[in-house]
Enzyme design. Sequence first.
Site, short mmCIF file in Angstrom:
data_model
loop_
_atom_site.label_atom_id
_atom_site.label_comp_id
_atom_site.label_asym_id
_atom_site.label_seq_id
_atom_site.Cartn_x
_atom_site.Cartn_y
_atom_site.Cartn_z
N ASP A 443 -26.03 -23.44 -15.61
CA ASP A 443 -26.31 -24.16 -17.01
C ASP A 443 -26.83 -23.34 -18.04
O ASP A 443 -27.10 -22.12 -17.84
CB ASP A 443 -27.31 -25.28 -16.67
CG ASP A 443 -27.64 -26.21 -17.42
OD1 ASP A 443 -26.61 -26.39 -18.36
OD2 ASP A 443 -28.42 -26.93 -17.38
N GLU A 446 -23.76 -20.82 -22.41
CA GLU A 446 -23.02 -20.65 -23.66
C GLU A 446 -23.00 -19.33 -24.20
O GLU A 446 -21.76 -18.70 -24.48
CB GLU A 446 -23.34 -21.59 -24.68
CG GLU A 446 -22.78 -22.83 -24.35
CD GLU A 446 -23.74 -23.47 -23.12
OE1 GLU A 446 -23.18 -24.61 -22.29
OE2 GLU A 446 -24.84 -23.27 -23.21
N ASP A 522 -24.32 -32.65 -21.46
CA ASP A 522 -25.28 -33.81 -21.43
C ASP A 522 -24.50 -34.92 -22.34
O ASP A 522 -24.83 -34.96 -23.60
CB ASP A 522 -26.53 -33.45 -22.36
CG ASP A 522 -27.13 -32.28 -21.50
OD1 ASP A 522 -26.73 -32.14 -20.32
OD2 ASP A 522 -28.01 -31.67 -22.23
#
Length: 786
Positions: A443, A446, A522
Amino acid sequence: MDGRDLVRSVSVVGSGRASLGLRTVRASWRRRRLDAAGLPRRGPERARVPGQVQGVEPGPGGGLIRFGRSELRIVVAANGAVFWGWDGAGPQPSYALAGSGPEPDPRAVLEPDKDGGWRVVAERMTVVVSRHGAVQVCTPGGVTLRRYLPPRWWEPVDGGAGRWMQRSEVAADARFFGLGGRSSGPRLRNGRYRLWNTDPGRAFGPGDDPLYLTMPVQLVVADAGTHLVFHDTTWDGTVVLREGEEGAGSGHDRAGHCEVRMDGGPLRCWVVVGTPARVLHTWAALTGAPALPPAWALGHHHARWGFGSEQEVRRIVAGYLERGLPLDAVHLDIDHYDEHRVFTVDQERFPKLPVLAEELRRDGVRLVSIVDPAVPAEPGNTVYESGSAADAFVRDAQGRPVRGVAWAGESVFPDFTHARVRAWWGGLYEERLEQGFAGFWHDLNEPTSFSAFGEPTLPRSARHALEGRGGDHREAHNVYALCMAQAAYEGLRELVPGERPFLFSRSGWAGLQRYGGTWSGDVATGWPGLRASLSLVLGLGLCGVPYSGPDVGGFDGSPSPELYLRWFQLGAYLPLFRTHASLRAGRREPWEFGTEVLEHARVALLERRRLLPYFVTLAHLARRTGAPYVRPLWWGAPEDRALRDCEDTFLLGDGLLVAPVLEPGADRRAVQLPRGRWYDTVTEEVYEGPGQVTVEAPLSRIPVLARAGAVLPVRGADGGLELEVWAPARGRTGSGLVVPDPGDGWDEPEIERYVARRQGGRVVVTRDREDGVTAPPYPVRLRGLG
């Protein structure tokens, strides 16, 4: 000073999370100062186009065409893909390609074309280059699939990285797909799409762009054929698409247009032409076979940010077991860490995590751990100390470790573009394995650094190894998560060599499938979020990432019972079937939504368990062929325009068609059918395609249709494998493939092929082998005969 940034700073400090807010304000200003000092200033630029052809140099599979101000290298690969790179760029180095790349095709040669141009003729396409540098991709029959105009560069007068732009045209009837995970797809309408992996910082819905996983990969479907285009550069960029119009203006077609703009990197491109299946097979050969998940990962996963304790995990699992609901994995979010520190455990709330993991495994449930890349910059923290000793963290232009803000506070970030750092990080998963975890989800990779304003990521001036070439975050950002996935996958291969790793990642780039899959991130709770989650799975599959799925129910908020059930029913037919919710969201256990929803959810869970052998087969076929589990309706008939425009229905493999309910209050829905006979898998009612039909969609189920003649491996009542055969139409035959998974290891089982034939009033099922035809070794259940 930017007044808007000042307003954002004040609003963050005044929020409920003042401590974290102050840190993000400081981090935002620090990032701005680093970039002001470390990035080259954009000064005067000179524009450049290729000029006219000056000469050629034939080579293996093609050759080099020299222009007045540039040169173009063209190579046809042995697998049929075509590469071209401007300024002589070669296929390597590339983060996307698997290994050293394919060998050139010795049959392809560079030869003169009309008007001073050149061409390369290959088995599946012809590439024509004009004397001014326009590039045309044609079918073997001479029909143009795409025409690239000569590219243009803007280069700093004093040297340094330049930016470039290239425009192209496609047929008026063409449809665009791909570009990674896009919430408004799977068909990409007119608009601008950014190529920069981004955490939106909130729950997203259709139209939010960019998201976590972008790829410069386009799949284009037109009457003349299907082709894939990959611009192999990792820099920030945009793609502007405009679909064509047939009969526009004075009765003439208007071509579709694509404009690609990149802030840097080489202008190099791969093109693959063929049927959708052949295109994805070649793409997988280029970028690597999809990782094969263990069989348990194809079951049902339950996750939540906020389980809170071992007792709560036991309570949830007991709830599934007591109600007879299948459950295969439980995911622990950051709240199981010690103060959010990666590779740690909160010993107060999870004092005996290995014991819990062993108890769950005895009940057939695996534990999956979240892993974030941010490492708290705290002296005494084991990961921080070992990473500092290994010189593992990203540095700024002055050589100091770059600091950002994550859930654990001030943090540093490993430079996964260095092989030594990947080896160090991969070894850290030993701690996770000792805690009993069997799988991992990456998670905030990026990478995300919380920000009061500006981009929520590392400074663009941050320095990276980039496999020894050196560069900054402008080039490394989009492949950061890909390299993190590589580190974990290779580390797990060494730590547990006998088991297939289970790994999925929120972010990534072309080639991510080599190491695992992804999920939606999300996605917003709501009917638009439900539709967006299907778009993401379909689009990612067409980019070569076959294993993905959404947060069932949406990440944030409380879904209505109807919305939750419809999302749950869709999730049961997607590769990654995972319920998940944020700390502030409503619960996601099926029994929390009332007795009626519970019973309907039970049906969906039991059907997923029954279809598990089919999902295992699809996983093995994806690894060997690159074909996604979830496919658009046009997969087998891209020439059917009605199917090209259908986005609310999908094929699961070759045998099943799934029509999820994506609107509230619906108890029936229109379904576009491909050619052939289709059976409702519950009522066995018969429908004939092609065309649109209306089917019943009561709250208890979503419409699922089986193709006539399909042979599907399913789980029988005794737990063993059986063949479910849907009767072929009279005068027709059907077939199906079965890959029995011998376990979660590395054995390569044989692909078994079964054929169903009508013989008078009977249906005969046989197994076709190289040494002849035999009877099936499994029980056969015939359906569709009334």
